[in-house]
Design a protein around this motif. Structure first.
Motif, PDB file in Angstrom:
ATOM      1  N   SER A 242     -11.873  14.832   1.940  1.00  0.00           N
ATOM      2  CA  SER A 242     -13.048  14.958   2.727  1.00  0.00           C
ATOM      3  C   SER A 242     -13.184  16.075   3.886  1.00  0.00           C
ATOM      4  O   SER A 242     -14.473  16.585   4.150  1.00  0.00           O
ATOM      5  CB  SER A 242     -13.574  13.675   3.555  1.00  0.00           C
ATOM      6  OG  SER A 242     -12.709  13.443   4.727  1.00  0.00           O
ATOM      7  N   VAL A 243     -12.118  16.520   4.187  1.00  0.00           N
ATOM      8  CA  VAL A 243     -11.930  17.492   5.232  1.00  0.00           C
ATOM      9  C   VAL A 243     -11.891  19.005   4.680  1.00  0.00           C
ATOM     10  O   VAL A 243     -12.449  19.814   5.126  1.00  0.00           O
ATOM     11  CB  VAL A 243     -10.877  17.363   6.157  1.00  0.00           C
ATOM     12  CG1 VAL A 243     -10.982  18.507   7.248  1.00  0.00           C
ATOM     13  CG2 VAL A 243     -11.149  16.177   7.029  1.00  0.00           C
ATOM     14  N   LEU A 244     -11.147  18.936   3.361  1.00  0.00           N
ATOM     15  CA  LEU A 244     -10.780  20.423   2.909  1.00  0.00           C
ATOM     16  C   LEU A 244     -12.022  21.320   2.464  1.00  0.00           C
ATOM     17  O   LEU A 244     -11.770  22.364   2.676  1.00  0.00           O
ATOM     18  CB  LEU A 244      -9.858  19.835   1.674  1.00  0.00           C
ATOM     19  CG  LEU A 244      -9.433  21.084   0.704  1.00  0.00           C
ATOM     20  CD1 LEU A 244      -8.663  21.961   1.531  1.00  0.00           C
ATOM     21  CD2 LEU A 244      -9.012  20.844  -0.641  1.00  0.00           C
ATOM     22  N   ALA A 245     -12.872  20.558   1.736  1.00  0.00           N
ATOM     23  CA  ALA A 245     -14.146  21.403   1.261  1.00  0.00           C
ATOM     24  C   ALA A 245     -14.837  22.167   2.252  1.00  0.00           C
ATOM     25  O   ALA A 245     -15.290  23.091   2.349  1.00  0.00           O
ATOM     26  CB  ALA A 245     -15.130  20.607   0.504  1.00  0.00           C
ATOM     27  N   PRO A 246     -15.242  21.335   3.523  1.00  0.00           N
ATOM     28  CA  PRO A 246     -16.251  22.094   4.565  1.00  0.00           C
ATOM     29  C   PRO A 246     -15.031  23.273   5.036  1.00  0.00           C
ATOM     30  O   PRO A 246     -15.722  23.963   5.672  1.00  0.00           O
ATOM     31  CB  PRO A 246     -16.297  21.095   5.628  1.00  0.00           C
ATOM     32  CG  PRO A 246     -15.607  19.921   5.112  1.00  0.00           C
ATOM     33  CD  PRO A 246     -15.274  20.068   3.764  1.00  0.00           C
ATOM     34  N   VAL A 247     -13.775  23.082   5.636  1.00  0.00           N
ATOM     35  CA  VAL A 247     -13.053  23.819   6.087  1.00  0.00           C
ATOM     36  C   VAL A 247     -12.843  25.145   5.117  1.00  0.00           C
ATOM     37  O   VAL A 247     -12.936  26.084   5.564  1.00  0.00           O
ATOM     38  CB  VAL A 247     -11.650  23.186   6.536  1.00  0.00           C
ATOM     39  CG1 VAL A 247     -10.770  24.289   6.785  1.00  0.00           C
ATOM     40  CG2 VAL A 247     -11.750  22.262   7.402  1.00  0.00           C
TER      41      VAL A 247
ATOM     42  N   MET B  20     -14.093  23.983  11.155  1.00  0.00           N
ATOM     43  CA  MET B  20     -13.100  22.899  11.533  1.00  0.00           C
ATOM     44  C   MET B  20     -13.679  21.831  12.264  1.00  0.00           C
ATOM     45  O   MET B  20     -13.517  20.546  12.116  1.00  0.00           O
ATOM     46  CB  MET B  20     -11.971  23.725  12.425  1.00  0.00           C
ATOM     47  CG  MET B  20     -11.074  24.262  11.685  1.00  0.00           C
ATOM     48  SD  MET B  20      -9.979  25.594  12.918  1.00  0.00           S
ATOM     49  CE  MET B  20      -8.988  24.244  13.603  1.00  0.00           C
ATOM     50  N   ARG B  21     -14.571  21.927  13.040  1.00  0.00           N
ATOM     51  CA  ARG B  21     -15.439  21.040  13.749  1.00  0.00           C
ATOM     52  C   ARG B  21     -16.235  20.058  12.744  1.00  0.00           C
ATOM     53  O   ARG B  21     -16.194  18.770  12.928  1.00  0.00           O
ATOM     54  CB  ARG B  21     -16.279  21.684  14.802  1.00  0.00           C
ATOM     55  CG  ARG B  21     -15.996  22.263  16.022  1.00  0.00           C
ATOM     56  CD  ARG B  21     -17.012  22.844  17.033  1.00  0.00           C
ATOM     57  NE  ARG B  21     -18.053  22.065  17.178  1.00  0.00           N
ATOM     58  CZ  ARG B  21     -19.342  22.485  17.642  1.00  0.00           C
ATOM     59  NH1 ARG B  21     -19.416  23.629  17.812  1.00  0.00           N
ATOM     60  NH2 ARG B  21     -20.142  21.553  17.869  1.00  0.00           N
ATOM     61  N   ILE B  22     -16.797  20.708  11.905  1.00  0.00           N
ATOM     62  CA  ILE B  22     -17.409  19.711  10.777  1.00  0.00           C
ATOM     63  C   ILE B  22     -16.663  18.969  10.092  1.00  0.00           C
ATOM     64  O   ILE B  22     -16.804  17.815   9.815  1.00  0.00           O
ATOM     65  CB  ILE B  22     -18.256  20.540  10.044  1.00  0.00           C
ATOM     66  CG1 ILE B  22     -19.371  21.459  10.750  1.00  0.00           C
ATOM     67  CG2 ILE B  22     -19.018  20.161   8.812  1.00  0.00           C
ATOM     68  CD1 ILE B  22     -20.180  22.619  10.100  1.00  0.00           C
ATOM     69  N   GLY B  23     -15.349  19.610   9.612  1.00  0.00           N
ATOM     70  CA  GLY B  23     -14.304  19.006   8.966  1.00  0.00           C
ATOM     71  C   GLY B  23     -13.977  17.769   9.416  1.00  0.00           C
ATOM     72  O   GLY B  23     -13.823  16.665   8.987  1.00  0.00           O
ATOM     73  N   VAL B  24     -13.379  17.811  10.668  1.00  0.00           N
ATOM     74  CA  VAL B  24     -12.863  16.695  11.477  1.00  0.00           C
ATOM     75  C   VAL B  24     -13.850  15.689  11.532  1.00  0.00           C
ATOM     76  O   VAL B  24     -13.515  14.331  11.732  1.00  0.00           O
ATOM     77  CB  VAL B  24     -12.114  17.136  12.836  1.00  0.00           C
ATOM     78  CG1 VAL B  24     -13.338  17.137  14.282  1.00  0.00           C
ATOM     79  CG2 VAL B  24     -11.189  15.918  13.332  1.00  0.00           C
ATOM     80  N   GLY B  25     -15.143  16.005  11.741  1.00  0.00           N
ATOM     81  CA  GLY B  25     -16.286  14.995  11.820  1.00  0.00           C
ATOM     82  C   GLY B  25     -16.112  14.134  10.232  1.00  0.00           C
ATOM     83  O   GLY B  25     -16.364  12.853  10.376  1.00  0.00           O
ATOM     84  N   PHE B  26     -16.037  14.980   9.308  1.00  0.00           N
ATOM     85  CA  PHE B  26     -16.223  14.111   7.952  1.00  0.00           C
ATOM     86  C   PHE B  26     -14.863  13.373   7.937  1.00  0.00           C
ATOM     87  O   PHE B  26     -14.792  12.288   7.346  1.00  0.00           O
ATOM     88  CB  PHE B  26     -15.974  15.283   7.010  1.00  0.00           C
ATOM     89  CG  PHE B  26     -17.347  15.857   6.436  1.00  0.00           C
ATOM     90  CD1 PHE B  26     -18.496  15.021   5.720  1.00  0.00           C
ATOM     91  CD2 PHE B  26     -17.813  17.232   6.871  1.00  0.00           C
ATOM     92  CE1 PHE B  26     -19.556  15.500   5.582  1.00  0.00           C
ATOM     93  CE2 PHE B  26     -19.070  17.439   6.537  1.00  0.00           C
ATOM     94  CZ  PHE B  26     -19.873  16.802   5.815  1.00  0.00           C
ATOM     95  N   GLY B  27     -13.988  13.809   8.548  1.00  0.00           N
ATOM     96  CA  GLY B  27     -12.445  12.912   8.602  1.00  0.00           C
ATOM     97  C   GLY B  27     -12.789  11.706   9.093  1.00  0.00           C
ATOM     98  O   GLY B  27     -12.389  10.741   8.599  1.00  0.00           O
TER      99      GLY B  27
END
Length: 291
Positions: A169-174, A220-227
């Motif tokens: 879930s984090v990989l794609a946005p990052v 990275m901010r968006i990705g950790v939110g998805f996490g």
């Protein structure tokens, strides 16, 4: 001549309130005049938060909503302190928090280690973009619950499947954010570097990375939110500790106050990390939004 009540007269309290809402904050030394959204919002945020809490307390105290569906803020606070003192399912509340944080940040670190170089490579190379972009764009909109069964079939019900689910879930946005950062670099800067004799590696290190860094931090901010949003799904299967497990377990026994405590803790931890990322962003890329 009479005026309609809907028309705000200049100088009236209503027009003054509208001017205060949309007025540009004073420019400080070193700042660029007219930056949209520039200014401190702490007072507005605190006022909004207190207003929501007051409305929540009024609605629950008046009996409009049964405590089973929405406990009062006081009841939620009491449940939080009870969990701090007694824990949940024979485990301290702090242990639930640390277990969930470890899962999310382990997956986040792995996604950054793989996703940032992959995104930079996709931005710099048409071959890499052609190889990986279809797969990232294909699985990115799929909700984590859809491939949770595959994670369990392939990797079992241990920690590996939980971390990999959050990782995906984090990989794609990052990765896509890093790629977008490379694509946002001004071509004039790249041409100038090459005209001064820079090699491809030097252009990547001295021009592309600094220019792409703001986009990478935002990704990275968006990705950790998805996490954090995927955490509850990851802890649905065979978990005995964690905030997501606590929320799901409490919901089965209609312990709404415990569910709300878990939700508030998940959101609070994610918000604190986001504030930390904003602080890092201001220190590392102070030129963002001013170029």
């Amino acid at each position: 001549m009479t005026m309609k009540a809907d028309n705000a007269i200049p100088g009236t309290p209503r027009s003054a309130l509208l001017r205060n809402v949309f007025r540009q904050a004073p420019t400080k030394p070193g700042q660029t005049y007219g930056v949209p959204g520039e200014g401190n919002t702490i007072r507005i945020s605190v006022a909004a938060l207190l207003s929501v809490l007051a409305l929540w307390q009024i609605v629950t105290a008046s009996g409009l909503i049964a405590p089973l569906f929405l406990p009062s803020p006081v009841a939620v606070a009491e449940k939080f302190f009870a969990l701090v003192q007694n824990g949940y399912t024979n485990a301290p509340l702090l242990q639930h928090i640390l277990v969930s944080a470890a899962r999310v940040f382990a997956a986040f670190a792995l996604a950054c280690v793989i996703g940032i170089p992959l995104g930079l490579g996709m931005g710099m190379s048409t071959t890499l973009r052609g190889l990986f972009d279809p797969f990232l764009e294909f699985y990115r909109p799929i909700p984590p619950l859809a491939y949770l069964p595959l994670m369990i079939i392939w990797f079992g019900i241990g920690e590996t499947s939980k971390i990999l689910l959050i990782f995906l879930s984090v990989l794609a946005p990052v990765a896509l954010g890093a790629r977008a950062g490379v694509r946002s670099v001004a071509i004039e800067q790249i041409h100038a570097a090459y005209s001064l004799g820079a090699t491809r590696a030097q252009v990547l290190r001295e021009v592309v990375l600094p220019s792409a860094f703001p986009e990478i931090l935002t990704a990275m901010r968006i990705g950790v939110g998805f996490g954090w949003t995927t955490l509850v799904a990851a802890e649905m299967v065979a978990a005995t500790q964690g905030l997501g497990y606590m929320v799901l377990s409490a919901s089965q026994f209609l312990q709404t106050s415990t569910v709300l405590v878990g939700i508030i803790l998940i959101g609070g931890i994610a918000w604190i990390f986001d504030l930390a990322m904003r602080w890092v962003e201001k220190r590392l890329v102070p030129w963002k939004g001013r170029m």
